[in-house]
Design a protein around this motif. Structure first.
Motif, PDB file in Angstrom:
ATOM      1  N   ALA A 104     -23.326  -3.054 -21.309  1.00  0.00           N
ATOM      2  CA  ALA A 104     -24.487  -2.522 -20.576  1.00  0.00           C
ATOM      3  C   ALA A 104     -24.973  -3.619 -19.638  1.00  0.00           C
ATOM      4  O   ALA A 104     -25.822  -4.442 -20.000  1.00  0.00           O
ATOM      5  N   GLU A 105     -24.450  -3.620 -18.432  1.00  0.00           N
ATOM      6  CA  GLU A 105     -24.698  -4.723 -17.500  1.00  0.00           C
ATOM      7  C   GLU A 105     -26.132  -4.764 -16.978  1.00  0.00           C
ATOM      8  O   GLU A 105     -26.552  -5.766 -16.415  1.00  0.00           O
ATOM      9  N   GLY A 106     -26.878  -3.679 -17.164  1.00  0.00           N
ATOM     10  CA  GLY A 106     -28.252  -3.646 -16.688  1.00  0.00           C
ATOM     11  C   GLY A 106     -29.275  -4.131 -17.697  1.00  0.00           C
ATOM     12  O   GLY A 106     -30.466  -4.208 -17.393  1.00  0.00           O
ATOM     13  N   GLY A 107     -28.827  -4.449 -18.921  1.00  0.00           N
ATOM     14  CA  GLY A 107     -29.752  -4.937 -19.937  1.00  0.00           C
ATOM     15  C   GLY A 107     -30.578  -3.842 -20.581  1.00  0.00           C
ATOM     16  O   GLY A 107     -30.221  -2.660 -20.570  1.00  0.00           O
ATOM     17  N   ASP A 108     -31.721  -4.218 -21.161  1.00  0.00           N
ATOM     18  CA  ASP A 108     -32.610  -3.280 -21.854  1.00  0.00           C
ATOM     19  C   ASP A 108     -33.466  -2.508 -20.867  1.00  0.00           C
ATOM     20  O   ASP A 108     -34.109  -3.101 -19.991  1.00  0.00           O
ATOM     21  N   LEU A 109     -33.517  -1.187 -21.012  1.00  0.00           N
ATOM     22  CA  LEU A 109     -34.397  -0.377 -20.162  1.00  0.00           C
ATOM     23  C   LEU A 109     -35.854  -0.729 -20.412  1.00  0.00           C
ATOM     24  O   LEU A 109     -36.630  -0.949 -19.481  1.00  0.00           O
ATOM     25  N   PHE A 110     -36.257  -0.781 -21.673  1.00  0.00           N
ATOM     26  CA  PHE A 110     -37.677  -0.906 -21.988  1.00  0.00           C
ATOM     27  C   PHE A 110     -38.200  -2.332 -21.821  1.00  0.00           C
ATOM     28  O   PHE A 110     -39.404  -2.555 -21.888  1.00  0.00           O
ATOM     29  N   ASP A 111     -37.322  -3.285 -21.566  1.00  0.00           N
ATOM     30  CA  ASP A 111     -37.760  -4.618 -21.174  1.00  0.00           C
ATOM     31  C   ASP A 111     -38.336  -4.581 -19.765  1.00  0.00           C
ATOM     32  O   ASP A 111     -39.084  -5.470 -19.357  1.00  0.00           O
ATOM     33  N   LYS A 112     -38.015  -3.515 -19.031  1.00  0.00           N
ATOM     34  CA  LYS A 112     -38.421  -3.392 -17.638  1.00  0.00           C
ATOM     35  C   LYS A 112     -39.530  -2.349 -17.462  1.00  0.00           C
ATOM     36  O   LYS A 112     -39.771  -1.876 -16.351  1.00  0.00           O
ATOM     37  N   ILE A 113     -40.190  -1.990 -18.565  1.00  0.00           N
ATOM     38  CA  ILE A 113     -41.277  -1.010 -18.528  1.00  0.00           C
ATOM     39  C   ILE A 113     -42.556  -1.688 -18.990  1.00  0.00           C
ATOM     40  O   ILE A 113     -42.574  -2.350 -20.024  1.00  0.00           O
ATOM     41  N   ASP A 453     -29.406  -6.073  -8.510  1.00  0.00           N
ATOM     42  CA  ASP A 453     -29.842  -7.082  -7.547  1.00  0.00           C
ATOM     43  C   ASP A 453     -31.371  -7.170  -7.508  1.00  0.00           C
ATOM     44  O   ASP A 453     -31.931  -8.201  -7.120  1.00  0.00           O
ATOM     45  N   ILE A 454     -32.038  -6.089  -7.896  1.00  0.00           N
ATOM     46  CA  ILE A 454     -33.509  -6.057  -7.962  1.00  0.00           C
ATOM     47  C   ILE A 454     -33.980  -6.314  -9.387  1.00  0.00           C
ATOM     48  O   ILE A 454     -34.819  -7.177  -9.644  1.00  0.00           O
ATOM     49  N   LEU A 455     -33.439  -5.549 -10.326  1.00  0.00           N
ATOM     50  CA  LEU A 455     -33.790  -5.691 -11.743  1.00  0.00           C
ATOM     51  C   LEU A 455     -32.594  -6.281 -12.477  1.00  0.00           C
ATOM     52  O   LEU A 455     -31.627  -5.574 -12.766  1.00  0.00           O
ATOM     53  N   PRO A 456     -32.612  -7.559 -12.780  1.00  0.00           N
ATOM     54  CA  PRO A 456     -31.454  -8.210 -13.405  1.00  0.00           C
ATOM     55  C   PRO A 456     -31.267  -7.773 -14.850  1.00  0.00           C
ATOM     56  O   PRO A 456     -32.161  -7.189 -15.468  1.00  0.00           O
ATOM     57  N   ASN A 457     -30.086  -8.072 -15.392  1.00  0.00           N
ATOM     58  CA  ASN A 457     -29.825  -7.691 -16.776  1.00  0.00           C
ATOM     59  C   ASN A 457     -30.548  -8.589 -17.769  1.00  0.00           C
ATOM     60  O   ASN A 457     -30.779  -8.199 -18.899  1.00  0.00           O
ATOM     61  N   TYR A 458     -30.912  -9.794 -17.349  1.00  0.00           N
ATOM     62  CA  TYR A 458     -31.619 -10.669 -18.275  1.00  0.00           C
ATOM     63  C   TYR A 458     -33.101 -10.277 -18.356  1.00  0.00           C
ATOM     64  O   TYR A 458     -33.631  -9.579 -17.499  1.00  0.00           O
ATOM     65  N   SER A 459     -33.746 -10.748 -19.398  1.00  0.00           N
ATOM     66  CA  SER A 459     -35.136 -10.369 -19.644  1.00  0.00           C
ATOM     67  C   SER A 459     -36.071 -10.957 -18.592  1.00  0.00           C
ATOM     68  O   SER A 459     -35.931 -12.109 -18.163  1.00  0.00           O
ATOM     69  N   LEU A 460     -37.050 -10.159 -18.186  1.00  0.00           N
ATOM     70  CA  LEU A 460     -38.081 -10.616 -17.258  1.00  0.00           C
ATOM     71  C   LEU A 460     -39.219 -11.320 -17.994  1.00  0.00           C
ATOM     72  O   LEU A 460     -40.192 -11.731 -17.371  1.00  0.00           O
ATOM     73  N   ALA A 461     -39.103 -11.463 -19.297  1.00  0.00           N
ATOM     74  CA  ALA A 461     -40.113 -12.180 -20.081  1.00  0.00           C
ATOM     75  C   ALA A 461     -39.862 -13.678 -19.925  1.00  0.00           C
ATOM     76  O   ALA A 461     -39.222 -14.333 -20.764  1.00  0.00           O
ATOM     77  N   ARG A 462     -40.371 -14.235 -18.839  1.00  0.00           N
ATOM     78  CA  ARG A 462     -40.090 -15.615 -18.474  1.00  0.00           C
ATOM     79  C   ARG A 462     -41.111 -16.074 -17.443  1.00  0.00           C
ATOM     80  O   ARG A 462     -41.581 -15.290 -16.632  1.00  0.00           O
TER      81      ARG A 462
END
Length: 564
Positions: A104-113, A453-462
């Motif tokens: 799943a190259e886009g990572g977690d969906l709910f990490d981006k909500i 390219d907009i929403l990376p697969n890694y966590s935005l919790a940073r």
């Protein structure tokens, strides 16, 4: 090699793997960790491989060999579907079982909500449609998932939904014959009430009378839709111990809970139909698919059910992420539940079945939280950071002789840095969430060609800070104390490759286990030394992890680097 789960550090991975491992740890499970791999003689395709330590799972945990075999069998049987992670193969040796899967190259969906906010109606409809497509396919093959929750909803690199983790899946129909399931499993905020309230006179994890697993999946999908819309679950458990659920039942779904007031009335009727307490009255998949809201047009959805405008959808989602530095970090809606803490749904830190029975404690899943997060896994670093000057994607650039700055006297804004540094950092999507009016930088959207390219697969919790780790770590620990999160005395005593790790092991606002690490290190951006703090979730609800991340960021707000 990534460290193995507790009790297995001395056990090497299988030597005869039919692929080549190419990453550090990208995820963990109750008894497993996941790494990327590719063919031995080619760079593509890149896949995900889940390694399950059998000794730890069978002897110290509650997984059985039969359950592991069933997971592989059912996942393989499902075959290929555009909204389901595909099983590509499996194998084992004395110590390990491995499962090769689609990545799943886009990572977690709910990490981006956004926690307590959710996403817009179009995006909620898009992902709910894809979830229903995945569940419909599973049910058509007689398989129920039984653990539908945000942790198990991932994304492809293009931004399409991928349902994952079939460790609790069960065959409910075979050769036209329906069978009921008796195993108590699932996560309390998402589990169907007939499973929780069922009589258990023989064993705490088995019901005397079975339930329809496919109908229970419908309930879980309804809760997921609710979370997509408002960024929170409607209750912490579907029992009369929960005040929110109790009012929902007593008012026949006409609850006064403020979360329900945020949902448009045309969607409420769909959710109420999926959250019928009586399983026999609950909406079927056909009733869901013919509901007026489900059949509405959607600019993000193609006729084939895939994403139509990945750049637009990703941009919308990223601009919806916002951290309000003026808010009270303790005022999260996750604290609204008044359910007593000492009851049968509480998290038990010791996961042995003997203790479960002795304490009359009900563990909600046959794959419970384990001490896996006690070990600092060798996590893969965010690849996008590799663009920063002087920073390797696998080894941080540490300047041990860096002069210690004085505590900040004003909020650090990106505009105060040299222009070359500003140009580099402006392309970092994680900084967008710290703006007063969230927006996606044009420099990011103009160069974007696909969703990730907009929403990376890694966590935005940073976040980044100009403070050195020496000055920053005490502030982080203080913020954790204010949030009521226990901090082990030795949490910052150990360093690996110049990084300090603060272990987080807590119970979230819905009284479920939330485990991970806060990783503090130094990076060099165009010659400028900055501290980077990554929030690496090992297990738990990604929406709750995001809520925890927001609380810490607000707690140390004056030292967080912000655009502007």
């Amino acid at each position: 090699m990534a460290p193995a789960p507790p009790g297995s550090q001395t056990q090497p991975l299988p030597s005869d793997l039919p692929f080549r491992l190419i990453s550090k740890t990208i995820g963990t499970g109750a008894y497993a960790f996941i790494r990327k791999a590719c063919p031995k003689v080619a760079p593509k395709p890149v896949i995900a491989v889940k390694f399950i330590n059998k000794e730890h799972a069978f002897q110290q945990g509650r997984l059985t060999a039969k359950q592991l075999s069933m997971e592989i069998t059912l996942h393989t049987y499902l075959g290929k579907h555009q909204n389901i992670i595909q099983c590509l193969g499996s194998g084992e040796d004395v110590y390990w079982t491995w499962i090769a899967m689609e990545l799943a190259e886009g990572g977690d969906l709910f990490d981006k909500i956004e926690a307590d906010e959710g996403v817009g109606e179009d995006i909620a409809h898009f992902y709910f449609t894809q979830l229903v497509n995945a569940v419909s396919f599973m049910h058509s093959k007689g398989v129920a998932h039984r653990d539908i929750k945000p942790e198990n909803v991932l994304l492809s690199g293009e931004g399409d939904l991928k349902l994952a983790d079939f460790g609790l899946a069960a065959m409910f129909k075979r050769e036209g014959k329906i069978r009921l399931c008796n195993t108590v499993c699932g996560s309390p905020p998402y589990i169907a009430p007939e499973i929780v309230s069922g009589r258990r006179s023989r064993r705490t994890d088995l019901l005397d009378e079975g339930y329809a697993a496919n109908v229970a999946d419908i309930w879980s999908c309804g809760v997921v839709l609710f979370v997509l819309l408002v960024g929170n679950t409607p209750w912490d458990e579907p029992t009369m111990r929960s005040e929110e659920f109790k009012e929902y039942v007593e008012t026949n779904g006409r609850t006064t809970d403020e979360l329900w007031q945020k949902i448009p009335i045309e969607i409420v009727s769909l959710i109420r139909g999926m959250l019928k307490v009586d399983p026999k009255a609950r909406f079927t998949l056909d009733e869901i698919r013919t509901h007026p809201w489900f059949t509405r047009s959607n600019p993000y959805l193609t006729a084939s059910g895939t994403i139509a405008n990945p750049i637009g959808l990703a941009t919308h989602m990223l601009s919806s992420l916002r951290i309000d530095f003026t808010s009270d970090p303790m005022s999260s809606q996750s604290q609204r539940s008044k359910t007593p803490q000492a009851d049968a749904m509480d998290l038990d830190s010791d996961n042995s079945m003997s203790n479960v029975r002795a304490n009359l404690t009900f563990l909600s899943s046959t794959q419970p939280e384990t001490p896996v997060s006690e070990t600092p896994f060798d996590w893969e670093r965010p690849p996008r950071l590799g663009m920063y000057d002087g920073l390797s994607a696998s080894q941080p650039a540490i300047s041990h002789n860096r002069p210690q700055p004085q505590p900040l006297t004003q909020i650090p804004f990106l505009s105060s840095m040299p222009h070359p540094t500003q140009d580099l950092l402006s392309q970092d999507p994680t900084l967008a969430q710290f703006t007063t009016n969230p927006s996606v930088p044009l420099t990011l959207t103009q160069a974007a060609r696909q969703f990730r390219d907009i929403l990376p697969n890694y966590s935005l919790a940073r976040f980044l800070s100009p403070l050195s780790p020496t000055l920053l770590i005490p502030l982080l620990v203080e913020a954790l104390h204010r949030l009521g999160v226990p901090v082990p005395p030795s949490c910052t005593d150990w360093e690996r490759s110049g990084e300090a790790w603060i272990r987080v092991k807590m119970v979230d606002g819905r009284r479920q286990g939330l485990n991970g690490h806060m990783v503090v290190g130094e990076i060099s951006v165009n010659g400028e030394s900055l501290s980077e703090v990554r929030f690496v979730k090992a297990s738990g609800d990604p929406v709750e992890w995001r809520r925890f991340f927001k609380g810490v960021v607000v707690g140390v707000g004056d030292v967080v680097l912000r655009p502007g």
